[in-house]
Enzyme design. Structure first.
Site, short mmCIF file in Angstrom:
data_model
loop_
_atom_site.label_atom_id
_atom_site.label_comp_id
_atom_site.label_asym_id
_atom_site.label_seq_id
_atom_site.Cartn_x
_atom_site.Cartn_y
_atom_site.Cartn_z
N ARG A 88 0.55 -3.92 -5.79
CA ARG A 88 1.08 -5.18 -5.29
C ARG A 88 1.72 -6.00 -6.41
NH1 ARG A 88 -4.10 -7.21 -1.69
NH2 ARG A 88 -4.37 -5.28 -0.47
N GLU B 223 -9.85 0.66 -6.87
CA GLU B 223 -8.54 0.93 -6.27
C GLU B 223 -7.59 -0.15 -6.79
OE1 GLU B 223 -6.39 0.09 -2.00
OE2 GLU B 223 -8.48 0.80 -1.97
N LYS C 38 -8.72 5.42 6.11
CA LYS C 38 -9.00 4.00 5.83
C LYS C 38 -8.87 3.20 7.13
CE LYS C 38 -7.16 0.09 3.16
NZ LYS C 38 -6.29 -0.32 2.05
#
Length: 320
Positions: free
Chosen positions: A47, A43, A131
Site C-alpha cells: 500500500r 504480511e 483469505k
C-alpha cells in the site's frame, strides 16, 4: 519453507500482523518488536512505496521470520515481492492471473474471497487456504460457520474488522487457520517507533488467542474410600456427587481421583481453543508435552494431553 510448512506456521502462530509501512528504515526494528512479542510473522502490504524495500530489509535481518506480501493485486507485484524475499503472497480479492503466476512459481498464495462462488473458484485452482476479507463486513464468524458445511476442506485466514475484542470469536471457529490484523502494528505505533508497545500488544493478542480457562481441578486421593470420604465433605457445600469409574466429580469443577494420577497433588484441566496452537505458545513459556498422554480425534487433531511440567504440584491437562 514448503507451502505445508508455511501454512502450519500460520496455524501455530495464529496471528498475522498486517503491516502498512511508510519508512523502510523502520522495518527491522518493527520485525524485532514482533519477534519479541512472540509473532515471528508479518504480511507487509504493497500500500506504500516502502513495501518492497521493507521486505528486503526484514528478510535479510531475520531470515527465520515468516514474511509475506499483502495487497498484491497483479502478477508484476507478486514477482517484485518474491524477488524482495516474500515467502507468501496475499491479496484482498481473487485475481486469477496473480494466482496462476504464484502457482506456476510454487509460491504459496492466499487470495481474498467472501462468497461461495469465489471459494469454488479457489478450489478449482487447487487452493484450500483462502483469505476471508473483509471478515466483519462480510458476515464474520456466522458466515464462516455457514461456509464450513459445503466447504469443509477449506481453511481461512481472516482479516478486516478484527481486533483484540473479537479475536476470541474467530479463534474458536474451526475453519479459521489464522487471524490477520493491524491493531498490533497500526501506522501511528510504527511511525512513532513505539516498539515496546507493539511487543506488548503482540503478547496480549497471543495470550487472548489461546482462550485458556480452568475447567476443573483434579485431586489425587489414596484410594476409592478416600475419594468417597472427600466427596461427602464437599457435598456439605451443596455440591452434587457424580460417581464415575476412576473418579468422583463434584459438580463439574472438582474431580476426586480414586487412585493417584499424574501430578504430585493432582491435575488442573485447562481448556483452550486449539491444543496444537496452545502447545506452540506454551513452548516459549518452558512447557513440553507428555507424549504418552496425547489422544487424537478422527481427524488427527489433539483433543487432550498433559504437560510434563507441574504447577504448584499439579499436572496440567489441556483439553479443547
Amino acid at each position: 519453507m514448503t507451502k505445508e510448512e508455511i501454512f502450519t506456521a500460520f496455524h501455530d502462530i495464529g496471528l498475522v500482523p498486517v503491516v502498512k509501512i511508510d519508512d523502510a528504515e523502520k522495518a527491522v526494528p518493527l520485525a524485532k518488536a514482533l519477534i519479541d512479542g512472540g509473532i515471528p510473522c508479518a504480511e507487509i502490504t504493497f500500500r506504500t512505496d516502502a513495501a518492497e524495500e521493507a521486505i528486503k530489509k526484514v528478510t535479510k535481518a531475520y531470515p527465520e521470520m515468516l514474511v509475506g506480501a499483502g495487497t498484491v493485486i497483479n502478477p508484476k507485484l507478486a514477482e517484485k515481492a518474491v524477488a524482495a524475499g516474500a515467502k507468501f503472497i496475499v491479496s484482498a480479492g481473487f485475481n486469477r492471473e496473480t494466482v496462476e503466476w504464484c502457482l506456476s512459481h510454487n509460491i504459496p498464495v492466499v487470495p481474498g474471497v467472501c462468497t461461495p462462488s469465489e471459494i469454488e473458484l479457489g478450489l478449482s485452482m487447487g487452493l484450500d487456504v483462502l483469505k476471508f476479507f473483509p471478515a466483519e463486513a462480510s458476515g464474520g464468524v456466522g458466515m464462516l460457520k455457514n461456509f464450513a458445511g459445503p466447504f469443509a476442506q477449506v481453511k481461512f485466514m481472516t482479516t478486516g474488522g478484527i481486533n483484540i475484542n473479537n479475536l476470541q470469536d474467530y479463534a474458536k471457529t474451526s475453519n479459521v487457520l489464522a487471524i490477520g490484523g493491524s491493531w498490533m502494528v497500526n501506522a501511528d505505533l510504527i511511525n512513532n517507533e513505539k516498539w515496546d508497545e507493539i511487543t506488548a500488544l503482540c503478547e496480549d493478542a497471543r495470550l487472548k488467542l489461546q482462550g485458556f480457562k480452568l475447567v476443573h481441578v483434579g485431586i489425587n486421593l489414596a484410594d476409592e474410600a478416600a475419594a468417597a470420604g472427600a466427596a461427602e465433605e464437599f457435598a456439605k457445600f451443596g455440591m452434587a456427587i457424580n460417581n464415575g469409574n476412576s473418579s468422583i466429580f463434584m459438580d463439574k469443577e472438582i474431580e476426586l481421583m480414586k487412585k493417584p494420577g499424574l501430578g504430585k497433588n493432582g491435575h488442573l484441566a485447562v481448556r483452550c481453543n486449539d491444543i496444537e496452537r496452545a502447545i506452540y505458545f506454551l513452548k516459549d513459556k518452558g512447557f513440553t508435552v507428555n507424549e504418552e498422554t496425547v489422544k487424537r480425534d478422527a481427524k488427527g487433531k489433539i483433543k487432550v494431553c498433559y504437560l510434563n511440567e507441574e504447577v504448584g504440584g499439579f499436572a496440567v491437562h489441556l483439553v479443547k
